[in-house]
Scaffold this motif. Sequence first.
Motif, PDB file in Angstrom:
ATOM      1  N   UNK A  34       0.865  -1.181   0.000  1.00  0.00           N
ATOM      2  CA  UNK A  34       0.000   0.000   0.000  1.00  0.00           C
ATOM      3  C   UNK A  34       0.897   1.225   0.000  1.00  0.00           C
ATOM      4  N   UNK A  35       0.936   1.940  -1.126  1.00  0.00           N
ATOM      5  CA  UNK A  35       1.813   3.100  -1.283  1.00  0.00           C
ATOM      6  C   UNK A  35       1.082   4.328  -0.764  1.00  0.00           C
ATOM      7  N   UNK A  36       1.476   4.774   0.414  1.00  0.00           N
ATOM      8  CA  UNK A  36       0.751   5.847   1.085  1.00  0.00           C
ATOM      9  C   UNK A  36       0.886   7.187   0.374  1.00  0.00           C
ATOM     10  N   UNK A  37       1.997   7.394  -0.337  1.00  0.00           N
ATOM     11  CA  UNK A  37       2.224   8.674  -1.012  1.00  0.00           C
ATOM     12  C   UNK A  37       1.140   8.980  -2.049  1.00  0.00           C
ATOM     13  N   UNK A  38       0.607   7.934  -2.670  1.00  0.00           N
ATOM     14  CA  UNK A  38      -0.355   8.145  -3.753  1.00  0.00           C
ATOM     15  C   UNK A  38      -1.665   7.393  -3.519  1.00  0.00           C
ATOM     16  N   UNK A  39      -1.808   6.713  -2.380  1.00  0.00           N
ATOM     17  CA  UNK A  39      -3.035   5.996  -2.093  1.00  0.00           C
ATOM     18  C   UNK A  39      -3.311   4.866  -3.063  1.00  0.00           C
ATOM     19  N   UNK A  40      -2.270   4.096  -3.384  1.00  0.00           N
ATOM     20  CA  UNK A  40      -2.395   3.028  -4.388  1.00  0.00           C
ATOM     21  C   UNK A  40      -1.907   1.714  -3.788  1.00  0.00           C
ATOM     22  N   UNK A  41      -2.582   0.623  -4.086  1.00  0.00           N
ATOM     23  CA  UNK A  41      -2.186  -0.694  -3.595  1.00  0.00           C
ATOM     24  C   UNK A  41      -1.963  -1.651  -4.756  1.00  0.00           C
ATOM     25  N   UNK A  42      -1.015  -2.571  -4.572  1.00  0.00           N
ATOM     26  CA  UNK A  42      -0.743  -3.559  -5.617  1.00  0.00           C
ATOM     27  C   UNK A  42      -0.209  -4.835  -4.981  1.00  0.00           C
ATOM     28  N   UNK A  43      -0.398  -5.946  -5.663  1.00  0.00           N
ATOM     29  CA  UNK A  43       0.096  -7.226  -5.193  1.00  0.00           C
ATOM     30  C   UNK A  43       1.574  -7.373  -5.534  1.00  0.00           C
ATOM     31  N   UNK A  44       2.298  -8.082  -4.660  1.00  0.00           N
ATOM     32  CA  UNK A  44       3.723  -8.324  -4.881  1.00  0.00           C
ATOM     33  C   UNK A  44       4.104  -9.642  -4.222  1.00  0.00           C
ATOM     34  N   UNK A  45       5.263 -10.163  -4.587  1.00  0.00           N
ATOM     35  CA  UNK A  45       5.789 -11.368  -3.970  1.00  0.00           C
ATOM     36  C   UNK A  45       7.178 -11.051  -3.411  1.00  0.00           C
TER      37      UNK A  45
END
Length: 208
Positions: free
Chosen positions: A81-92
Amino acid sequence: MISFAIDGYESLLTPNFIKSATPQDLENITVKNTNRDFNVVDVKKGEPIAKIVKDLDNYMVAVVDQKAAKDLTKDKLVTLRINDIGYSMDAVINYNSDVINGKKVISFKYDTGLDETIGMRRINVDVVLSSYSGLKVPRSCLQDININNQTAKICLLKGNTATFKEVKIVGMNDDAAIIDNPDGESSVALYNTYILNPKNVQEGQIID
């Protein structure tokens, strides 16, 4: 595919660097005042403005305290969850280093969110290990919590009358719980009124 703006680190911060990176190496990286708006670029002969890459995999690397890193095991799927831009993405998690002065280097690999992260070098990120969805209530409003069966009771107000209903616990921490209806029942719903701390409330009690 543009990877990132040229800022002097592009030759250092490569996938091959990850396994040799130390916490100090990463903490020494500073953000340079580089133009990362590719819609406004002053192009000059002999001065590159961007790096071209041949694959879609991206890597985010973090320095994590040893204690916090115990749950960040290799091959674990997480949400960034990237707080700087309010964006979330899946990762491994594709790398978890040995302990170096009480810290570890953790690498996250992802193949989405390139457009959103293209202009970033250092960012503020929450690593979400698990999440739940449903009706969120304070833990203090639940009574008779049964951890084994994942059930509890909540005190609802029907008119001015207190009524205890059994609910299913979907997820819970020290502060809050995510609840749902038991299978085949309709105990709770959005916008129900409930008692925050029903310790001294009795079934059928009139509450003003």
